[in-house]
Scaffold this motif. Structure first.
Motif, mmCIF file in Angstrom:
data_model
loop_
_atom_site.group_PDB
_atom_site.id
_atom_site.type_symbol
_atom_site.label_atom_id
_atom_site.label_comp_id
_atom_site.label_asym_id
_atom_site.label_seq_id
_atom_site.Cartn_x
_atom_site.Cartn_y
_atom_site.Cartn_z
ATOM 1 N N LYS A 109 4.632 67.821 -79.864
ATOM 2 C CA LYS A 109 3.843 66.598 -80.003
ATOM 3 C C LYS A 109 2.462 66.761 -79.370
ATOM 4 O O LYS A 109 1.450 66.308 -79.915
ATOM 5 C CB LYS A 109 4.591 65.433 -79.347
ATOM 6 N N THR A 110 2.414 67.425 -78.224
ATOM 7 C CA THR A 110 1.129 67.615 -77.549
ATOM 8 C C THR A 110 0.221 68.541 -78.336
ATOM 9 O O THR A 110 -0.983 68.280 -78.475
ATOM 10 C CB THR A 110 1.359 68.174 -76.137
ATOM 11 N N LEU A 111 0.764 69.624 -78.864
ATOM 12 C CA LEU A 111 -0.057 70.573 -79.610
ATOM 13 C C LEU A 111 -0.585 69.967 -80.907
ATOM 14 O O LEU A 111 -1.682 70.315 -81.358
ATOM 15 C CB LEU A 111 0.730 71.859 -79.897
ATOM 16 N N ILE A 112 0.172 69.078 -81.520
ATOM 17 C CA ILE A 112 -0.326 68.389 -82.716
ATOM 18 C C ILE A 112 -1.532 67.532 -82.354
ATOM 19 O O ILE A 112 -2.553 67.543 -83.044
ATOM 20 C CB ILE A 112 0.792 67.545 -83.339
ATOM 21 N N ASP A 113 -1.429 66.789 -81.263
ATOM 22 C CA ASP A 113 -2.551 65.960 -80.828
ATOM 23 C C ASP A 113 -3.766 66.817 -80.489
ATOM 24 O O ASP A 113 -4.903 66.467 -80.816
ATOM 25 C CB ASP A 113 -2.153 65.121 -79.618
ATOM 26 N N ARG A 114 -3.534 67.943 -79.832
ATOM 27 C CA ARG A 114 -4.661 68.791 -79.427
ATOM 28 C C ARG A 114 -5.304 69.477 -80.629
ATOM 29 O O ARG A 114 -6.528 69.685 -80.635
ATOM 30 C CB ARG A 114 -4.191 69.820 -78.400
ATOM 31 N N ALA A 115 -4.507 69.839 -81.621
ATOM 32 C CA ALA A 115 -5.093 70.417 -82.833
ATOM 33 C C ALA A 115 -5.992 69.396 -83.524
ATOM 34 O O ALA A 115 -7.101 69.723 -83.965
ATOM 35 C CB ALA A 115 -3.984 70.886 -83.775
ATOM 36 N N ARG A 116 -5.525 68.169 -83.593
ATOM 37 C CA ARG A 116 -6.336 67.113 -84.209
ATOM 38 C C ARG A 116 -7.576 66.815 -83.365
ATOM 39 O O ARG A 116 -8.678 66.647 -83.902
ATOM 40 C CB ARG A 116 -5.480 65.861 -84.378
ATOM 41 N N ASP A 117 -7.418 66.767 -82.039
ATOM 42 C CA ASP A 117 -8.556 66.508 -81.160
ATOM 43 C C ASP A 117 -9.603 67.608 -81.265
ATOM 44 O O ASP A 117 -10.809 67.335 -81.298
ATOM 45 C CB ASP A 117 -8.083 66.386 -79.707
ATOM 46 N N LEU A 118 -9.150 68.847 -81.301
ATOM 47 C CA LEU A 118 -10.078 69.964 -81.386
ATOM 48 C C LEU A 118 -10.796 69.965 -82.728
ATOM 49 O O LEU A 118 -11.994 70.260 -82.802
ATOM 50 C CB LEU A 118 -9.325 71.280 -81.178
ATOM 51 N N ALA A 119 -10.084 69.625 -83.784
ATOM 52 C CA ALA A 119 -10.717 69.550 -85.102
ATOM 53 C C ALA A 119 -11.790 68.454 -85.125
ATOM 54 O O ALA A 119 -12.867 68.637 -85.693
ATOM 55 C CB ALA A 119 -9.666 69.287 -86.176
ATOM 56 N N GLU A 120 -11.504 67.328 -84.498
ATOM 57 C CA GLU A 120 -12.504 66.260 -84.436
ATOM 58 C C GLU A 120 -13.703 66.683 -83.590
ATOM 59 O O GLU A 120 -14.854 66.420 -83.958
ATOM 60 C CB GLU A 120 -11.873 64.997 -83.852
ATOM 61 N N ALA A 121 -13.440 67.328 -82.455
ATOM 62 C CA ALA A 121 -14.532 67.732 -81.571
ATOM 63 C C ALA A 121 -15.451 68.743 -82.243
ATOM 64 O O ALA A 121 -16.666 68.735 -82.007
ATOM 65 C CB ALA A 121 -13.966 68.311 -80.275
ATOM 66 N N LEU A 122 -14.897 69.614 -83.087
ATOM 67 C CA LEU A 122 -15.691 70.628 -83.785
ATOM 68 C C LEU A 122 -16.175 70.129 -85.141
ATOM 69 O O LEU A 122 -16.657 70.918 -85.947
ATOM 70 C CB LEU A 122 -14.872 71.911 -83.953
ATOM 71 N N LYS A 123 -15.993 68.834 -85.392
ATOM 72 C CA LYS A 123 -16.521 68.178 -86.597
ATOM 73 C C LYS A 123 -15.989 68.810 -87.887
ATOM 74 O O LYS A 123 -16.718 68.995 -88.858
ATOM 75 C CB LYS A 123 -18.053 68.193 -86.582
ATOM 76 N N VAL A 124 -14.709 69.132 -87.870
ATOM 77 C CA VAL A 124 -14.079 69.684 -89.072
ATOM 78 C C VAL A 124 -14.137 68.684 -90.215
ATOM 79 O O VAL A 124 -14.290 69.070 -91.387
ATOM 80 C CB VAL A 124 -12.621 70.086 -88.751
ATOM 81 N N HIS A 125 -14.023 67.416 -89.909
ATOM 82 C CA HIS A 125 -14.000 66.381 -90.945
ATOM 83 C C HIS A 125 -15.392 66.026 -91.455
ATOM 84 O O HIS A 125 -15.503 65.278 -92.436
ATOM 85 C CB HIS A 125 -13.335 65.120 -90.404
ATOM 86 N N ARG A 126 -16.435 66.543 -90.830
ATOM 87 C CA ARG A 126 -17.790 66.164 -91.219
ATOM 88 C C ARG A 126 -18.551 67.270 -91.931
ATOM 89 O O ARG A 126 -19.381 66.987 -92.805
ATOM 90 C CB ARG A 126 -18.582 65.745 -89.972
ATOM 91 N N ILE A 127 -18.349 68.515 -91.548
ATOM 92 C CA ILE A 127 -19.155 69.629 -92.053
ATOM 93 C C ILE A 127 -18.371 70.371 -93.129
ATOM 94 O O ILE A 127 -17.302 70.914 -92.853
ATOM 95 C CB ILE A 127 -19.533 70.590 -90.917
ATOM 96 N N PRO A 128 -18.859 70.415 -94.369
ATOM 97 C CA PRO A 128 -18.125 71.126 -95.432
ATOM 98 C C PRO A 128 -18.220 72.637 -95.274
ATOM 99 O O PRO A 128 -19.308 73.203 -95.150
ATOM 100 C CB PRO A 128 -18.828 70.649 -96.713
ATOM 101 N N SER A 129 -17.077 73.291 -95.250
ATOM 102 C CA SER A 129 -16.990 74.751 -95.208
ATOM 103 C C SER A 129 -15.587 75.140 -95.654
ATOM 104 O O SER A 129 -14.658 74.330 -95.566
ATOM 105 C CB SER A 129 -17.270 75.296 -93.802
ATOM 106 N N PRO A 130 -15.395 76.372 -96.123
ATOM 107 C CA PRO A 130 -14.040 76.779 -96.537
ATOM 108 C C PRO A 130 -13.016 76.653 -95.417
ATOM 109 O O PRO A 130 -11.881 76.219 -95.652
ATOM 110 C CB PRO A 130 -14.250 78.237 -96.969
ATOM 111 N N ASP A 131 -13.393 77.054 -94.186
ATOM 112 C CA ASP A 131 -12.456 76.924 -93.071
ATOM 113 C C ASP A 131 -12.067 75.469 -92.834
ATOM 114 O O ASP A 131 -10.896 75.156 -92.580
ATOM 115 C CB ASP A 131 -13.071 77.497 -91.794
ATOM 116 N N HIS A 132 -13.010 74.583 -92.921
ATOM 117 C CA HIS A 132 -12.728 73.168 -92.666
ATOM 118 C C HIS A 132 -11.854 72.569 -93.766
ATOM 119 O O HIS A 132 -11.073 71.648 -93.499
ATOM 120 C CB HIS A 132 -14.033 72.399 -92.527
#
Length: 644
Positions: free
Chosen positions: A261-284
């Motif tokens: 449960k903690t790692l799921i939250d941290r994966a989502r938090d890290l993705a938000e912090a690195l703006k995965v949802h905002r910047i278009p790229s193949p990795d994102h």
């Protein structure tokens, strides 16, 4: 009351204006607006994310600011003039309200000047995680001790043994303090991901991912993997791994893993912090598509499925012009081109199915893309997964015709969603012509594709994991659409028109009710087969929604076959905590139905009612599939799989 008085009264209810430097640590780290209403202990952002709402950094800033102001005021203060009859006073040493402190330097990721900081605050300032951060440093964040562990979840340690900050994660979690153990644990989780999750979500190249992981001393000149991608893969691994550390962590009521449960939250938090949802790229794109099914699948869960990451991936694909055939032809690397095409079809299909499951309009439409059906490119020798000699999951699924069949059904479902989930449909009912069109399209799909991609009529053949789960998922996905159509018809009814007679409307409703019941029984049979083999324990939510929809309908109708769906959800609960609550809700609904309480609206007249039976008023684990593969009290699961 005058308009002026109304405005005055409204102004009283508004929160007071906030001053500068009042954001909490989490909001300051993410650079988002911090809203804390009067009387609340947490701001809205921390409340929604379940973060500890602290203001440690603000304390340092305000203290430094006040000290600077005091020093500046002292330096500008004019020398005191002696009054008559008094002698000049000698200057006295400057006294501070508190001892002066140096500027905060976060030398440890766990403790700062004796004050505990939230994890995202610590890593928001030091050390910063960027796209070039080595994987070993990313592991320090991913496997950092939990923030504010619940005392109830703590595991008792032996007397005399010093407590570890990892205490809440089980008796073996203290090993995560060692850097080498973290690396070994991460490698184990990566292998679990490729053995289980990758077979259903083949978005990564296993050999390429392992080479760039850089955890085995094989340093290369390749750029490190995206930190959010690493965190997401590791979070998936914790769902299904049987590592001794995770086994020890699951020794708690409910058998849930706090590490997962903690790692799921941290994966989502890290993705938000690195703006995965905002910047278009193949990795994102890949990260977003992997995070979406990682979360809770309950629509009402505030931290679960809302289509956010799926929408982000779809928007990124559109921004990258992956929906255009001419752009795809410019991607020269076959592996990159294959990944993006597969990602497009996955997003396209999931968008359509998700719109039906969760009653929302789809993002895409038929004229939003012109690329062909997914066709597997030949994989070069250096990109082959040396751990496996079998064809890649993409090749297997394409050989089975999965993508073509899934896209054809997705187009039908997309059209259904655009017509069903409208305010006018909810108020006036579903037009009869639409019901006929939906029924015809679903029957045509079954005649053309179900025998090709669904469950074979011969269970004696040898099935591997990919073939078994893919066939069952395709089969269940088709049949659950009938259940969704039944539920919509039960909620909205049929729109009254002069073009159709009551006999025609009743015939259409009976057809849909019959197909929905058959579909629910078939899904229950599939769930029984997969549960008896332990496959749902290893399924990344592919059959989850089907089990919920089918089980809910069977429970409402008082059908004992619901026990197969309950068993499947109980098995799902090892990886998806909310599945256990859904299984309990089905038990309660089944009990009410067996007492004669049938909660149906517009479909009540055409749906068969169960006969109340006191001996079958409780569904528990003993009513589920027996050890010989047959269920107790009703027919074997396979008996529901054929009949159409």
């Amino acid at each position: 009351m005058t308009m002026q008085n109304q405005i005055h009264e409204l102004a009283k209810t508004l929160p007071p204006p906030r001053k500068q430097n009042t954001a909490c640590d989490a909001c300051r780290t993410r650079k988002v607006k911090c809203n804390r209403f009067p009387g609340q202990d947490k701001c809205q952002h921390c409340l929604s994310k379940n973060y500890p709402c602290t203001s440690v950094f603000r304390h340092f800033v305000q203290q430094a600011t006040s000290e600077k102001k005091r020093s500046s005021a002292i330096s500008r203060r004019p020398r005191q003039l002696s009054s008559a009859g008094s002698t000049p006073t000698s200057p006295t040493p400057l006294k501070y309200a508190s001892p002066p402190e140096k500027a905060p330097v976060l030398t440890s990721p766990h403790i700062t000047n004796g004050l505990h900081l939230p994890l995202m605050v610590r890593y928001g300032f030091y050390p910063p995680i960027t796209l070039s951060t080595p994987t070993r440093e990313v592991l320090s964040f991913v496997f950092a001790p939990p923030d504010n562990p619940n005392p109830i979840d703590k595991v008792a340690f032996s007397p005399g043994r010093p407590k570890s900050p990892y205490e809440a994660w089980g008796e073996l979690a203290s090993k995560l303090e060692d850097d080498n153990f973290r690396a070994e644990f991460a490698l184990d989780l990566v292998e679990v991901f490729f053995q289980i999750v990758h077979t259903r979500l083949p978005l990564l190249n296993p050999a390429q991912f392992r080479n760039r992981l850089q955890l085995q001393g094989n340093s290369t000149d390749d750029k490190p993997l995206h930190p959010a991608l690493v965190a997401t893969v590791l979070a998936w691994g914790t769902k299904f791994s049987e590592h001794p550390l995770l086994v020890a962590d699951r020794r708690r009521p409910g058998g849930q893993s706090l590490i997962a449960k903690t790692l799921i939250d941290r994966a989502r938090d890290l993705a938000e912090a690195l703006k995965v949802h905002r910047i278009p790229s193949p990795d994102h794109v890949v990260i977003s598509l992997l995070i979406e099914p990682l979360q809770s699948q309950t629509p009402d869960d505030p931290n679960g499925y809302h289509g956010f990451w799926l929408t982000a991936a779809t928007r990124h694909l559109l921004d990258l012009n992956i929906n255009h055939k001419s752009v795809m032809a410019t991607i020269l690397d076959p592996e990159s081109r294959g990944t993006m095409i597969f990602a497009w079809w996955m997003a396209c299909i999931c968008d359509a199915y998700g719109s039906a499951y969760y009653r929302r309009k789809p993002i895409l439409d038929d004229d939003d893309y012109d690329i062909d059906f997914y066709v597997v490119d030949s994989v070069s020798a250096e990109m082959m997964d040396t751990h496996s000699q079998t064809p890649s999951p993409r090749e297997q699924l394409e050989f089975l015709g999965y993508y073509r069949a899934a896209h054809s059904l997705a187009r039908t479902v997309r059209q259904m969603s655009r017509q069903l989930w409208k305010p006018v449909t909810e108020s006036d009912g579903i037009p009869y012509d639409n019901l006929v069109a939906f029924t015809t399209a679903l029957v045509e799909w079954r005649d053309e594709y179900l025998s090709m991609v669904g469950v074979p009529t011969n269970f004696e053949g040898t099935w591997d994991f990919v073939s078994a789960v893919s066939s069952c998922a395709s089969d269940a996905t088709y049949h659950v659409i009938w259940i969704i159509l039944f539920n919509a018809l039960d909620d909205f009814g049929v729109k009254e028109t002069n073009g159709a007679t009551h006999e025609q409307i009743d015939a259409a409703k009976r057809k849909i009710a019959d197909e929905a019941l058959h579909g629910a029984l078939r899904i229950a049979g599939l769930a029984g087969v997969l549960t008896s083999n332990g496959y749902l324990r290893l399924d990344p939510a592919v059959m989850h929604v089907s089990c919920i929809q089918a089980g809910t309908l069977l429970a409402r109708l008082g059908r004992p076959e619901v026990s197969n769906c309950i068993a499947g959800l109980d098995q799902y609960s090892h990886s998806y905590e909310e599945a256990g609550d859904q299984a309990n809700e089905m038990r309660r609904s089944f009990t009410h139905a067996r007492k004669g309480v049938i909660e149906l609206n517009h479909m009540s007249s055409v749906t068969p009612r169960p006969v109340a039976s006191p001996s079958a008023m409780v569904v528990d684990d003993h009513d589920i599939i027996g050890t010989n593969g047959t269920s107790n009290g009703f027919s074997s699961p396979e008996s529901y799989l054929y009949g159409r």
